[in-house]
Design a protein around this motif. Structure first.
Motif, short mmCIF file in Angstrom:
data_model
loop_
_atom_site.label_atom_id
_atom_site.label_comp_id
_atom_site.label_asym_id
_atom_site.label_seq_id
_atom_site.Cartn_x
_atom_site.Cartn_y
_atom_site.Cartn_z
N ALA A 30 8.55 -21.85 28.28
CA ALA A 30 9.57 -22.90 28.10
C ALA A 30 10.35 -22.65 26.82
O ALA A 30 9.82 -22.14 25.83
CB ALA A 30 8.91 -24.27 28.06
N GLY A 62 17.92 -24.40 32.28
CA GLY A 62 18.26 -25.79 32.03
C GLY A 62 17.47 -26.80 32.85
O GLY A 62 17.61 -28.00 32.65
N SER A 63 16.64 -26.31 33.76
CA SER A 63 15.84 -27.24 34.56
C SER A 63 14.69 -27.79 33.73
O SER A 63 14.23 -27.16 32.77
CB SER A 63 15.31 -26.54 35.81
N GLU A 64 14.26 -28.98 34.11
CA GLU A 64 13.16 -29.63 33.40
C GLU A 64 12.02 -29.90 34.37
O GLU A 64 12.24 -30.26 35.52
CB GLU A 64 13.62 -30.95 32.78
N TYR A 122 8.71 -33.40 29.28
CA TYR A 122 9.26 -32.38 30.17
C TYR A 122 9.39 -31.07 29.41
O TYR A 122 9.73 -31.06 28.22
CB TYR A 122 10.65 -32.79 30.68
N SER A 123 9.13 -29.97 30.11
CA SER A 123 9.43 -28.65 29.53
C SER A 123 10.78 -28.21 30.07
O SER A 123 11.10 -28.44 31.24
CB SER A 123 8.33 -27.64 29.87
N ARG A 124 11.58 -27.60 29.21
CA ARG A 124 12.91 -27.16 29.61
C ARG A 124 12.90 -25.64 29.75
O ARG A 124 12.47 -24.92 28.86
CB ARG A 124 13.94 -27.57 28.57
N SER A 125 13.38 -25.16 30.90
CA SER A 125 13.44 -23.73 31.18
C SER A 125 14.76 -23.16 30.68
O SER A 125 15.68 -23.88 30.32
CB SER A 125 13.33 -23.47 32.69
N VAL A 170 11.17 -31.90 25.92
CA VAL A 170 11.97 -33.12 25.93
C VAL A 170 11.05 -34.30 26.20
O VAL A 170 10.34 -34.32 27.20
CB VAL A 170 13.06 -33.05 27.03
#
Length: 137
Positions: free
Chosen positions: A84, A110-112, A104-107, A88
């Motif tokens: 990640a 931009g996906s969470e 949430y982890s953000r890739s 967030v």
């Protein structure tokens, strides 16, 4: 009978004798606080004073929860998802587990991805301790 008191009846005292500081007082004399304008000003003043006492506490509590949720979320993401690029933490009143802080982890794209529920008061559960090895003698 007490000394210094004038009795108007046998064995009794007048109201003026019981409370000499009220002698000559007539209810309703002088400025009254029961006028609508005075009452309204006093109510507004009290509301402002109460708000001045409560609002700073609420602001400090919310700021502390935001910092705690962000720190806890960074720990979770570092532990669970090493690929990640960010963490967030958000408070969601209608999330999967009800009102709570969610991590949430953000890739890179931009996906969470939901990684943890931090609770209504954000924090982490302590990690379970490994069992102690048996002592050999």
């Amino acid at each position: 009978m007490r000394r210094g008191y004038v009795c108007d009846t046998v064995g009794g005292m007048t109201d003026d004798d019981e409370h000499p500081e009220l002698a000559g007082y007539e209810p309703g004399s002088g400025a009254s606080l029961s006028r609508p304008g005075v009452r309204r000003v006093l109510r507004i003043g009290v509301l402002i004073a109460v708000a001045a006492l409560i609002i700073p506490g609420i602001i400090a509590t919310v700021q502390m929860q935001i910092r705690t949720a962000q720190a806890a979320c960074r720990i979770v993401v570092r532990t669970v998802d090493t690929s990640a690029i960010g963490a967030v933490a958000r408070f969601e009143p209608a999330g999967p587990a009800g009102p709570s802080w969610y991590c949430y982890s953000r890739s890179f794209d931009g996906s969470e991805l939901l990684r943890a529920t931090l609770g209504l008061i954000p924090g982490l559960e302590p990690a379970p301790r490994p069992p102690h090895p048996a002592v050999q003698s």
